[in-house]
Design a protein around this motif. Sequence first.
Motif, PDB file in Angstrom:
ATOM      1  N   VAL A 231       0.845  -1.198   0.000  1.00 41.14           N
ATOM      2  CA  VAL A 231       0.000   0.000   0.000  1.00 41.14           C
ATOM      3  C   VAL A 231       0.880   1.248   0.000  1.00 41.14           C
ATOM      4  O   VAL A 231       0.592   2.219  -0.714  1.00 41.14           O
ATOM      5  N   GLU A 232       1.964   1.224   0.753  1.00 43.09           N
ATOM      6  CA  GLU A 232       2.897   2.361   0.758  1.00 43.09           C
ATOM      7  C   GLU A 232       3.511   2.572  -0.621  1.00 43.09           C
ATOM      8  O   GLU A 232       3.884   3.690  -0.975  1.00 43.09           O
ATOM      9  N   GLN A 233       3.578   1.513  -1.434  1.00 45.21           N
ATOM     10  CA  GLN A 233       4.108   1.602  -2.798  1.00 45.21           C
ATOM     11  C   GLN A 233       3.022   1.931  -3.817  1.00 45.21           C
ATOM     12  O   GLN A 233       3.297   2.006  -5.013  1.00 45.21           O
ATOM     13  N   GLY A 234       1.769   2.102  -3.362  1.00 47.03           N
ATOM     14  CA  GLY A 234       0.712   2.538  -4.259  1.00 47.03           C
ATOM     15  C   GLY A 234      -0.361   1.528  -4.592  1.00 47.03           C
ATOM     16  O   GLY A 234      -1.288   1.839  -5.356  1.00 47.03           O
ATOM     17  N   VAL A 235      -0.284   0.292  -4.079  1.00 45.78           N
ATOM     18  CA  VAL A 235      -1.315  -0.705  -4.355  1.00 45.78           C
ATOM     19  C   VAL A 235      -2.644  -0.215  -3.779  1.00 45.78           C
ATOM     20  O   VAL A 235      -2.712   0.275  -2.657  1.00 45.78           O
ATOM     21  N   MET A 236      -3.705  -0.355  -4.574  1.00 40.41           N
ATOM     22  CA  MET A 236      -5.026   0.138  -4.180  1.00 40.41           C
ATOM     23  C   MET A 236      -6.013  -0.966  -3.822  1.00 40.41           C
ATOM     24  O   MET A 236      -7.030  -0.703  -3.188  1.00 40.41           O
ATOM     25  N   SER A 237      -5.738  -2.210  -4.271  1.00 36.29           N
ATOM     26  CA  SER A 237      -6.704  -3.299  -4.082  1.00 36.29           C
ATOM     27  C   SER A 237      -5.993  -4.635  -3.937  1.00 36.29           C
ATOM     28  O   SER A 237      -4.940  -4.861  -4.538  1.00 36.29           O
ATOM     29  N   PHE A 238      -6.644  -5.524  -3.166  1.00 33.98           N
ATOM     30  CA  PHE A 238      -6.154  -6.891  -2.983  1.00 33.98           C
ATOM     31  C   PHE A 238      -7.282  -7.871  -3.250  1.00 33.98           C
ATOM     32  O   PHE A 238      -8.421  -7.648  -2.825  1.00 33.98           O
ATOM     33  N   ILE A 239      -6.944  -8.968  -3.939  1.00 28.28           N
ATOM     34  CA  ILE A 239      -7.880 -10.071  -4.154  1.00 28.28           C
ATOM     35  C   ILE A 239      -7.239 -11.317  -3.556  1.00 28.28           C
ATOM     36  O   ILE A 239      -6.161 -11.739  -3.984  1.00 28.28           O
ATOM     37  N   ASN A 240      -7.902 -11.900  -2.565  1.00 27.83           N
ATOM     38  CA  ASN A 240      -7.398 -13.094  -1.896  1.00 27.83           C
ATOM     39  C   ASN A 240      -8.087 -14.318  -2.499  1.00 27.83           C
ATOM     40  O   ASN A 240      -9.286 -14.510  -2.338  1.00 27.83           O
ATOM     41  N   ASN A 241      -7.325 -15.139  -3.203  1.00 28.16           N
ATOM     42  CA  ASN A 241      -7.865 -16.350  -3.832  1.00 28.16           C
ATOM     43  C   ASN A 241      -7.526 -17.618  -3.056  1.00 28.16           C
ATOM     44  O   ASN A 241      -7.767 -18.721  -3.534  1.00 28.16           O
ATOM     45  N   ARG A 242      -7.011 -17.466  -1.853  1.00 27.42           N
ATOM     46  CA  ARG A 242      -6.603 -18.632  -1.074  1.00 27.42           C
ATOM     47  C   ARG A 242      -7.640 -18.931   0.007  1.00 27.42           C
ATOM     48  O   ARG A 242      -7.948 -18.075   0.829  1.00 27.42           O
ATOM     49  N   PRO A 243      -8.163 -20.154   0.033  1.00 30.89           N
ATOM     50  CA  PRO A 243      -9.080 -20.516   1.110  1.00 30.89           C
ATOM     51  C   PRO A 243      -8.367 -20.501   2.460  1.00 30.89           C
ATOM     52  O   PRO A 243      -7.165 -20.772   2.544  1.00 30.89           O
ATOM     53  N   ASP A 244      -9.097 -20.174   3.499  1.00 27.90           N
ATOM     54  CA  ASP A 244      -8.535 -20.209   4.850  1.00 27.90           C
ATOM     55  C   ASP A 244      -8.073 -21.621   5.199  1.00 27.90           C
ATOM     56  O   ASP A 244      -8.589 -22.611   4.680  1.00 27.90           O
TER      57      ASP A 244
ATOM     58  N   PHE B 102     -11.889  -7.747 -10.953  1.00 33.52           N
ATOM     59  CA  PHE B 102     -10.884  -7.197 -11.866  1.00 33.52           C
ATOM     60  C   PHE B 102     -11.435  -6.022 -12.671  1.00 33.52           C
ATOM     61  O   PHE B 102     -10.696  -5.120 -13.044  1.00 33.52           O
ATOM     62  N   ALA B 103     -12.737  -6.011 -12.931  1.00 33.25           N
ATOM     63  CA  ALA B 103     -13.343  -4.937 -13.721  1.00 33.25           C
ATOM     64  C   ALA B 103     -13.580  -3.668 -12.920  1.00 33.25           C
ATOM     65  O   ALA B 103     -13.603  -2.574 -13.489  1.00 33.25           O
ATOM     66  N   THR B 104     -13.763  -3.789 -11.609  1.00 29.37           N
ATOM     67  CA  THR B 104     -14.220  -2.625 -10.843  1.00 29.37           C
ATOM     68  C   THR B 104     -13.268  -2.119  -9.766  1.00 29.37           C
ATOM     69  O   THR B 104     -13.408  -0.981  -9.330  1.00 29.37           O
ATOM     70  N   MET B 105     -12.326  -2.924  -9.341  1.00 30.64           N
ATOM     71  CA  MET B 105     -11.461  -2.504  -8.236  1.00 30.64           C
ATOM     72  C   MET B 105     -10.423  -1.494  -8.714  1.00 30.64           C
ATOM     73  O   MET B 105      -9.923  -1.591  -9.844  1.00 30.64           O
ATOM     74  N   PRO B 106     -10.072  -0.541  -7.850  1.00 34.10           N
ATOM     75  CA  PRO B 106      -9.027   0.421  -8.210  1.00 34.10           C
ATOM     76  C   PRO B 106      -7.679  -0.276  -8.424  1.00 34.10           C
ATOM     77  O   PRO B 106      -7.368  -1.268  -7.774  1.00 34.10           O
ATOM     78  N   ARG B 107      -6.923   0.257  -9.353  1.00 34.66           N
ATOM     79  CA  ARG B 107      -5.613  -0.293  -9.682  1.00 34.66           C
ATOM     80  C   ARG B 107      -4.516   0.564  -9.087  1.00 34.66           C
ATOM     81  O   ARG B 107      -4.728   1.726  -8.893  1.00 34.66           O
ATOM     82  N   PRO B 108      -3.373  -0.058  -8.854  1.00 37.56           N
ATOM     83  CA  PRO B 108      -2.975  -1.430  -9.099  1.00 37.56           C
ATOM     84  C   PRO B 108      -3.642  -2.415  -8.132  1.00 37.56           C
ATOM     85  O   PRO B 108      -3.945  -2.092  -6.996  1.00 37.56           O
ATOM     86  N   ILE B 109      -3.827  -3.634  -8.669  1.00 37.12           N
ATOM     87  CA  ILE B 109      -4.431  -4.737  -7.921  1.00 37.12           C
ATOM     88  C   ILE B 109      -3.363  -5.806  -7.694  1.00 37.12           C
ATOM     89  O   ILE B 109      -2.624  -6.140  -8.619  1.00 37.12           O
ATOM     90  N   VAL B 110      -3.324  -6.350  -6.483  1.00 36.02           N
ATOM     91  CA  VAL B 110      -2.507  -7.520  -6.201  1.00 36.02           C
ATOM     92  C   VAL B 110      -3.452  -8.668  -5.853  1.00 36.02           C
ATOM     93  O   VAL B 110      -4.229  -8.571  -4.904  1.00 36.02           O
ATOM     94  N   ALA B 111      -3.401  -9.723  -6.655  1.00 33.64           N
ATOM     95  CA  ALA B 111      -4.181 -10.928  -6.395  1.00 33.64           C
ATOM     96  C   ALA B 111      -3.210 -11.987  -5.883  1.00 33.64           C
ATOM     97  O   ALA B 111      -2.095 -12.113  -6.389  1.00 33.64           O
ATOM     98  N   PHE B 112      -3.647 -12.744  -4.876  1.00 34.90           N
ATOM     99  CA  PHE B 112      -2.720 -13.704  -4.284  1.00 34.90           C
ATOM    100  C   PHE B 112      -3.410 -14.991  -3.854  1.00 34.90           C
ATOM    101  O   PHE B 112      -4.619 -15.030  -3.632  1.00 34.90           O
ATOM    102  N   CYS B 113      -2.593 -16.041  -3.771  1.00 40.04           N
ATOM    103  CA  CYS B 113      -3.004 -17.366  -3.280  1.00 40.04           C
ATOM    104  C   CYS B 113      -1.745 -17.980  -2.682  1.00 40.04           C
ATOM    105  O   CYS B 113      -0.913 -17.254  -2.158  1.00 40.04           O
ATOM    106  N   ALA B 114      -1.559 -19.275  -2.776  1.00 37.71           N
ATOM    107  CA  ALA B 114      -0.346 -19.881  -2.224  1.00 37.71           C
ATOM    108  C   ALA B 114       0.882 -19.545  -3.067  1.00 37.71           C
ATOM    109  O   ALA B 114       1.933 -19.200  -2.543  1.00 37.71           O
ATOM    110  N   SER B 115       0.749 -19.624  -4.397  1.00 34.91           N
ATOM    111  CA  SER B 115       1.893 -19.395  -5.287  1.00 34.91           C
ATOM    112  C   SER B 115       1.639 -18.303  -6.329  1.00 34.91           C
ATOM    113  O   SER B 115       2.561 -17.891  -7.014  1.00 34.91           O
ATOM    114  N   GLY B 116       0.385 -17.887  -6.473  1.00 40.00           N
ATOM    115  CA  GLY B 116      -0.002 -16.961  -7.534  1.00 40.00           C
ATOM    116  C   GLY B 116      -0.656 -17.664  -8.715  1.00 40.00           C
ATOM    117  O   GLY B 116      -1.264 -17.020  -9.558  1.00 40.00           O
ATOM    118  N   MET B 117      -0.553 -18.975  -8.782  1.00 38.06           N
ATOM    119  CA  MET B 117      -1.071 -19.744  -9.920  1.00 38.06           C
ATOM    120  C   MET B 117      -2.597 -19.643 -10.027  1.00 38.06           C
ATOM    121  O   MET B 117      -3.136 -19.403 -11.109  1.00 38.06           O
TER     122      MET B 117
END
Length: 143
Positions: A23-36, A80-95
């Motif tokens: 966020v300090e580097q400018g990221v505006m959104s996060f998408i968490n694709n990893r189940p708890d 992906f269509a509506t969240m402010p950019r830049p977006i970081v999406a993450f899971c265990a590896s990114g795959m």
Amino acid sequence: MRELPGDVFVTGQLDLMTMTALVEQGVMSFINNRPDNEAVMQPSADSLAAAAKELGVDYRNIPMAGGIPQTTLDASHKAFATMPRPIVAFCASGMRSAALWCFAHVDSLGVDGVLAAVTEAGYSLAQIKPMLEEFEGRNKGNG
């Protein structure tokens, strides 16, 4: 962290300190694709959502485990269509995040285009090509 077209980045598991730094580097959104509870000491989706709220950025929890239900595809497309950019999406590896990015962008970039983008980013997702082709065909039939 690997970059995809559209000011989107995919990566492995994030923690609260890494989110703060991004966020300090400018990221505006996060998408968490990893189940708890996939791994010991993995931050919960709720704790990451609370951190994002405190940091003043958008956060979506769209976990993907096993198959890819239509609800996950729809939620990813909307994110992906509506969240402010830049977006970081993450899971265990990114795959998984890269795969969901493919489905969210196949209408605009085509099957070969999304697969080329993720390949350039270092992910081998040729195995989802038939699913992308079917998904793209279904969506063209609805348009």
